[in-house]
Design a protein around this motif. Sequence first.
Motif, PDB file in Angstrom:
ATOM      1  N   ALA A  14     -80.276   7.575 -22.931  1.00 30.46           N
ATOM      2  CA  ALA A  14     -79.076   7.587 -22.845  1.00 30.46           C
ATOM      3  C   ALA A  14     -78.089   7.158 -21.818  1.00 30.46           C
ATOM      4  CB  ALA A  14     -78.121   9.254 -24.057  1.00 30.46           C
ATOM      5  N   SER A  15     -79.686   7.951 -20.863  1.00 26.90           N
ATOM      6  CA  SER A  15     -78.625   7.730 -19.218  1.00 26.90           C
ATOM      7  C   SER A  15     -79.017   6.159 -19.056  1.00 26.90           C
ATOM      8  CB  SER A  15     -80.305   8.863 -18.827  1.00 26.90           C
ATOM      9  OG  SER A  15     -79.892   9.767 -19.000  1.00 26.90           O
ATOM     10  N   TYR A  16     -80.003   5.198 -19.933  1.00 26.19           N
ATOM     11  CA  TYR A  16     -80.155   3.889 -19.769  1.00 26.19           C
ATOM     12  C   TYR A  16     -78.663   3.300 -19.600  1.00 26.19           C
ATOM     13  CZ  TYR A  16     -81.251  -0.483 -21.022  1.00 26.19           C
ATOM     14  OH  TYR A  16     -80.544  -1.868 -21.223  1.00 26.19           O
ATOM     15  N   LEU A  17     -78.398   3.626 -20.968  1.00 27.46           N
ATOM     16  CA  LEU A  17     -77.039   3.058 -21.582  1.00 27.46           C
ATOM     17  C   LEU A  17     -76.071   3.290 -20.584  1.00 27.46           C
ATOM     18  CD1 LEU A  17     -77.124   3.238 -25.513  1.00 27.46           C
ATOM     19  CD2 LEU A  17     -77.906   1.276 -24.094  1.00 27.46           C
ATOM     20  N   VAL A  18     -75.642   4.140 -19.992  1.00 30.29           N
ATOM     21  CA  VAL A  18     -74.746   4.939 -19.574  1.00 30.29           C
ATOM     22  C   VAL A  18     -74.256   4.510 -17.879  1.00 30.29           C
ATOM     23  CG1 VAL A  18     -73.719   6.521 -18.273  1.00 30.29           C
ATOM     24  CG2 VAL A  18     -74.647   7.192 -20.259  1.00 30.29           C
ATOM     25  N   LEU A  19     -75.849   4.201 -17.357  1.00 31.21           N
ATOM     26  CA  LEU A  19     -76.330   3.413 -15.811  1.00 31.21           C
ATOM     27  C   LEU A  19     -76.398   2.283 -16.308  1.00 31.21           C
ATOM     28  CD1 LEU A  19     -78.540   6.260 -14.692  1.00 31.21           C
ATOM     29  CD2 LEU A  19     -76.363   5.710 -14.397  1.00 31.21           C
ATOM     30  N   ALA A  20     -76.839   1.162 -16.984  1.00 25.59           N
ATOM     31  CA  ALA A  20     -76.970  -0.365 -17.151  1.00 25.59           C
ATOM     32  C   ALA A  20     -75.995  -0.531 -18.393  1.00 25.59           C
ATOM     33  CB  ALA A  20     -78.536  -0.709 -17.964  1.00 25.59           C
ATOM     34  N   GLY A  21     -75.508   0.044 -19.052  1.00 26.46           N
ATOM     35  CA  GLY A  21     -73.870   0.065 -19.650  1.00 26.46           C
ATOM     36  C   GLY A  21     -72.921  -0.722 -18.661  1.00 26.46           C
ATOM     37  N   TYR A  22     -72.869  -0.496 -17.278  1.00 22.21           N
ATOM     38  CA  TYR A  22     -71.742  -1.022 -16.461  1.00 22.21           C
ATOM     39  C   TYR A  22     -72.278  -2.375 -16.032  1.00 22.21           C
ATOM     40  CZ  TYR A  22     -73.187   2.134 -12.379  1.00 22.21           C
ATOM     41  OH  TYR A  22     -74.625   3.598 -11.757  1.00 22.21           O
ATOM     42  N   ASP A  23     -73.725  -2.421 -15.441  1.00 24.89           N
ATOM     43  CA  ASP A  23     -74.235  -3.495 -15.058  1.00 24.89           C
ATOM     44  C   ASP A  23     -73.846  -5.064 -16.043  1.00 24.89           C
ATOM     45  OD1 ASP A  23     -75.469  -2.242 -13.223  1.00 24.89           O
ATOM     46  OD2 ASP A  23     -77.636  -2.130 -14.004  1.00 24.89           O
ATOM     47  N   TYR A  24     -74.246  -4.311 -17.574  1.00 24.85           N
ATOM     48  CA  TYR A  24     -73.712  -5.798 -18.559  1.00 24.85           C
ATOM     49  C   TYR A  24     -72.174  -5.592 -18.022  1.00 24.85           C
ATOM     50  CZ  TYR A  24     -78.410  -3.866 -19.586  1.00 24.85           C
ATOM     51  OH  TYR A  24     -80.029  -3.614 -19.061  1.00 24.85           O
ATOM     52  N   GLY A  25     -71.715  -4.395 -18.422  1.00 24.08           N
ATOM     53  CA  GLY A  25     -70.078  -4.888 -18.488  1.00 24.08           C
ATOM     54  C   GLY A  25     -69.437  -5.477 -17.465  1.00 24.08           C
ATOM     55  N   VAL A  26     -70.176  -5.665 -16.464  1.00 22.84           N
ATOM     56  CA  VAL A  26     -69.391  -6.534 -15.096  1.00 22.84           C
ATOM     57  C   VAL A  26     -69.953  -7.838 -15.302  1.00 22.84           C
ATOM     58  CG1 VAL A  26     -69.635  -6.802 -13.391  1.00 22.84           C
ATOM     59  CG2 VAL A  26     -69.625  -4.796 -13.463  1.00 22.84           C
ATOM     60  N   GLY A  27     -71.467  -7.679 -15.554  1.00 23.16           N
ATOM     61  CA  GLY A  27     -71.441  -9.310 -16.334  1.00 23.16           C
ATOM     62  C   GLY A  27     -70.705 -10.106 -17.581  1.00 23.16           C
ATOM     63  N   ALA A 163     -69.019  -3.352 -31.502  1.00 31.61           N
ATOM     64  CA  ALA A 163     -68.929  -2.536 -30.521  1.00 31.61           C
ATOM     65  C   ALA A 163     -69.266  -1.397 -29.772  1.00 31.61           C
ATOM     66  CB  ALA A 163     -68.406  -1.311 -32.214  1.00 31.61           C
ATOM     67  N   MET A 164     -70.177  -1.877 -29.261  1.00 30.37           N
ATOM     68  CA  MET A 164     -71.467  -1.778 -28.398  1.00 30.37           C
ATOM     69  C   MET A 164     -71.280  -2.833 -27.086  1.00 30.37           C
ATOM     70  SD  MET A 164     -73.641  -0.191 -26.965  1.00 30.37           S
ATOM     71  CE  MET A 164     -74.465   1.156 -28.147  1.00 30.37           C
ATOM     72  N   VAL A 165     -71.033  -4.249 -27.552  1.00 36.15           N
ATOM     73  CA  VAL A 165     -70.567  -5.346 -26.801  1.00 36.15           C
ATOM     74  C   VAL A 165     -69.336  -4.741 -26.063  1.00 36.15           C
ATOM     75  CG1 VAL A 165     -69.655  -7.573 -26.687  1.00 36.15           C
ATOM     76  CG2 VAL A 165     -71.957  -6.999 -27.824  1.00 36.15           C
ATOM     77  N   ALA A 166     -68.270  -3.885 -26.531  1.00 37.60           N
ATOM     78  CA  ALA A 166     -66.545  -3.232 -26.602  1.00 37.60           C
ATOM     79  C   ALA A 166     -66.912  -2.253 -25.833  1.00 37.60           C
ATOM     80  CB  ALA A 166     -66.204  -3.746 -27.472  1.00 37.60           C
ATOM     81  N   LEU A 167     -68.049  -1.376 -26.068  1.00 35.25           N
ATOM     82  CA  LEU A 167     -67.695  -0.290 -24.976  1.00 35.25           C
ATOM     83  C   LEU A 167     -68.734  -0.171 -23.636  1.00 35.25           C
ATOM     84  CD1 LEU A 167     -68.831   2.041 -27.536  1.00 35.25           C
ATOM     85  CD2 LEU A 167     -66.893   2.307 -26.237  1.00 35.25           C
ATOM     86  N   VAL A 168     -69.421  -1.210 -23.945  1.00 30.64           N
ATOM     87  CA  VAL A 168     -69.609  -2.132 -22.476  1.00 30.64           C
ATOM     88  C   VAL A 168     -68.823  -3.000 -21.573  1.00 30.64           C
ATOM     89  CG1 VAL A 168     -72.015  -3.738 -21.591  1.00 30.64           C
ATOM     90  CG2 VAL A 168     -72.088  -1.777 -23.321  1.00 30.64           C
ATOM     91  N   ALA A 169     -68.026  -3.182 -22.405  1.00 30.47           N
ATOM     92  CA  ALA A 169     -66.985  -4.281 -21.345  1.00 30.47           C
ATOM     93  C   ALA A 169     -65.793  -3.747 -20.453  1.00 30.47           C
ATOM     94  CB  ALA A 169     -66.120  -5.566 -22.475  1.00 30.47           C
ATOM     95  N   VAL A 170     -65.315  -2.351 -21.612  1.00 27.86           N
ATOM     96  CA  VAL A 170     -64.616  -1.298 -21.037  1.00 27.86           C
ATOM     97  C   VAL A 170     -65.593  -0.243 -19.645  1.00 27.86           C
ATOM     98  CG1 VAL A 170     -63.203   0.379 -21.433  1.00 27.86           C
ATOM     99  CG2 VAL A 170     -63.017  -0.750 -23.376  1.00 27.86           C
ATOM    100  N   HIS A 171     -66.380  -0.096 -20.337  1.00 25.06           N
ATOM    101  CA  HIS A 171     -67.042   0.391 -19.032  1.00 25.06           C
ATOM    102  C   HIS A 171     -67.319  -0.146 -18.189  1.00 25.06           C
ATOM    103  CE1 HIS A 171     -70.018   3.623 -17.752  1.00 25.06           C
ATOM    104  NE2 HIS A 171     -70.608   3.012 -17.440  1.00 25.06           N
TER     105      HIS A 171
END
Length: 335
Positions: A14-27, A163-171
């Motif tokens: 979960a920590s990985y998704l939260v922290l790396a999630g904004y990496d992928y969202g910025v990407g 849905a995960m792609v959309a959540l990552v983009a918002v993050h």
Amino acid sequence: MDLAWYAVLGLFFASYLVLAGYDYGVGLLLARGVGPDGRREALTALGPFFLGNEVWLVAAMGILFGAFPLLEGELLAGCYPAVVGALVGVILVTVGVQLRSRPDDERIRARWDRVVMIGSALAALGWGVLLAALLQGVPLQADGHVAGVTHLVTPFAAAAGLAMVALVAVHGATFLTVRLSAEAAAVVGRTARRLVPVALTAVALATVVGLLSARVHDAVQRPAVAVLLPVLLVVALLAARAALARRRPGWALVATGAALALPVVLVGAALWPYVLVSTTDPDASLRVADAAASAPTLRLLGWVALPLLPALLGFQAMCWWVFRGRTDGRAPVYW
């Protein structure tokens, strides 16, 4: 002890998704969300945190291999396309971010930006499909092996991945409102607010498809927990949009981070005491206790994992403290 390690595994992933999630969202936002002139600033804002965020994935995989060897074998074999797709995405993002700044040719940089965008989409989609596969069950046979990978090609898996792609983009967009210069943050903040309804729609679609899926109904052990997942996701997204509207990007980032952590926590809770639920042979379902390593092995791993968690948390706290300002040098307004 197996419950404690199951919780630790969930915490690291979960920590990985939260922290790396904004990496992928910025990407993902390199496509249109920040514009050609803002791509360098967006990646500069991401730079101090980028490689450190990936360490959580390495740690999570280490815990999976060491504490749950049986789960590791069947999960990676049974969800091979999703896991490989996600890891290929992680590699593409890492390579693209590292190499785009080397050449002076803008056309080459634009190509690396596309590599980062594709990798970000693959990573988010792959992890979303993996979580969906757990929630809807896998074709686990009596011999303990998963038969084929066709269970990944379902409407629910596709909806959950999107849905995960959309959540990552918002993050990712919310992260940039915290780190970019005030002028650029105002622009990307509007993008973040526009992305929230998209994410809400994607979550609603995945929820409807899940409710109509017989696989999900049969696999979920605690329906109340499973129903709680979309409810809390909606609450988190609405809280993020309200915080963005009130110019409180820090609270918005906390809310979007919670939206990425919730699927891991609640999927694990909804399946307990199982970790893999068989859709073909109910007696073949794998319990967490059976998937865990022996007690002596878990105790030995504890000597490694216990110091690792505070070290990783301390590193993240240090990074956020040192680089707490915006990219233009101004102090941020988090709350």
